[in-house]
Design an enzyme around this catalytic site. Structure first.
Site, PDB file in Angstrom:
ATOM      1  CG  HIS A   7      -1.048  -7.169   1.108  1.00  0.00           C
ATOM      2  ND1 HIS A   7       0.079  -6.769   1.766  1.00  0.00           N
ATOM      3  CD2 HIS A   7      -0.690  -7.255  -0.175  1.00  0.00           C
ATOM      4  CE1 HIS A   7       1.069  -6.630   0.914  1.00  0.00           C
ATOM      5  NE2 HIS A   7       0.640  -6.917  -0.272  1.00  0.00           N
ATOM      6  CG  PHE A  36       5.035  -9.729  -6.323  1.00  0.00           C
ATOM      7  CD1 PHE A  36       5.376  -8.775  -5.376  1.00  0.00           C
ATOM      8  CD2 PHE A  36       4.696 -11.005  -5.894  1.00  0.00           C
ATOM      9  CE1 PHE A  36       5.363  -9.077  -4.016  1.00  0.00           C
ATOM     10  CE2 PHE A  36       4.690 -11.312  -4.537  1.00  0.00           C
ATOM     11  CZ  PHE A  36       5.024 -10.356  -3.601  1.00  0.00           C
TER      12      PHE A  36
HETATM   13  N1  INI Z   1       1.898  -8.376  -6.099  1.00  0.00           N
HETATM   14  C1  INI Z   1       1.650  -9.354  -7.003  1.00  0.00           C
HETATM   15  O1  INI Z   1       1.619  -9.060  -8.209  1.00  0.00           O
HETATM   16  N2  INI Z   1       1.441 -10.623  -6.600  1.00  0.00           N
HETATM   17  C2  INI Z   1       1.455 -10.983  -5.286  1.00  0.00           C
HETATM   18  O2  INI Z   1       1.252 -12.199  -4.982  1.00  0.00           O
HETATM   19  C3  INI Z   1       1.723  -9.993  -4.327  1.00  0.00           C
HETATM   20  N3  INI Z   1       1.829 -10.323  -2.954  1.00  0.00           N
HETATM   21  O3  INI Z   1       1.896 -11.510  -2.626  1.00  0.00           O
HETATM   22  O4  INI Z   1       1.885  -9.473  -2.086  1.00  0.00           O
HETATM   23  C4  INI Z   1       1.930  -8.659  -4.761  1.00  0.00           C
HETATM   24  N4  INI Z   1       2.176  -7.679  -3.881  1.00  0.00           N
HETATM   25  C5  INI Z   1       2.793  -6.447  -4.266  1.00  0.00           C
HETATM   26  C6  INI Z   1       1.807  -5.378  -4.668  1.00  0.00           C
HETATM   27  O5  INI Z   1       1.243  -5.671  -5.941  1.00  0.00           O
HETATM   28  C7  INI Z   1       2.512  -4.030  -4.756  1.00  0.00           C
HETATM   29  O6  INI Z   1       3.515  -4.085  -5.752  1.00  0.00           O
HETATM   30  C8  INI Z   1       3.139  -3.615  -3.437  1.00  0.00           C
HETATM   31  O7  INI Z   1       2.186  -3.642  -2.401  1.00  0.00           O
HETATM   32  C9  INI Z   1       3.733  -2.187  -3.530  1.00  0.00           C
HETATM   33  O8  INI Z   1       2.731  -1.244  -3.878  1.00  0.00           O
END
Ligand code: INI
Length: 156
Positions: free
Chosen positions: A91, A25
């Site tokens: 979130h 991400f």
């Molecule tokens: N994960 C991140 O590492 N950074 C982010 O900014 C982010 N946002 O913006 O939502 C994020 N979301 C994904 C989360 O870590 C999980 O991978 C996802 O919810 C699936 O379990």
């Protein structure tokens, strides 16, 4: 004046086996952190063969993966790298909090030096600033913190 015993870590990464956990991400930010961490460790004596990069989906998944790595007994330290950007998600707080809390638990439960290099910023610009520009590179900082902590723990 009495003698004060001081313990401090030498910044020597020679022989240190390190897993770098990096989320996909925001990978254009995280890749800069990974580059900084690898550069910092190898410049301080780590060999590339002793480094393992583990790619994971997001910061939320990081504690579980770090836990398995810590439990494996194969690593002397972990460097956890990610970017949680508020503007990008409603979130934000859940992801950022769970990640930090979970990683702290892993570090404590496994006596594992763990560099926390997960950016938590309000916007993309702040993340860019911390990934190799105005505000340095937090991947470097996390790697150096892990190294220093590992060398301190070894003496206690
Ligand atoms: N994960 C991140 O590492 N950074 C982010 O900014 C982010 N946002 O913006 O939502 C994020 N979301 C994904 C989360 O870590 C999980 O991978 C996802 O919810 C699936 O379990």
């Amino acid at each position: 004046m009495g003698h004060i015993k001081t313990v401090e870590g030498q910044l020597d990464a020679k022989g240190l086996k390190v897993a770098i956990v990096a989320s996909r991400f925001n990978d254009f930010i995280v890749d800069k952190l990974v580059g900084g961490a690898v550069d910092a460790l190898t410049r301080h004596g780590a060999s590339r063969e002793d480094l393992t990069i583990v790619r994971i989906p997001g910061a939320f998944e990081m504690p579980l993966v770090a836990q398995k790595l810590a439990a494996s007994g194969k690593y002397d330290g972990l460097v956890c790298l990610g970017a949680v950007i508020r503007g990008a998600t409603p979130h934000f707080d859940f992801v950022a909090n769970e990640c930090a809390k979970g990683l702290a638990m892993v570090s404590m439960e496994h006596n594992m030096p763990l560099g926390f290099g997960v950016l938590t910023t309000d916007n993309l610009e702040q993340a860019i600033e911390r990934a190799g520009s105005k505000a340095g590179n937090k991947g470097v900082d996390a790697a150096m913190a892990m190294l220093e902590t590992a060398r301190v723990l070894a003496q206690l």
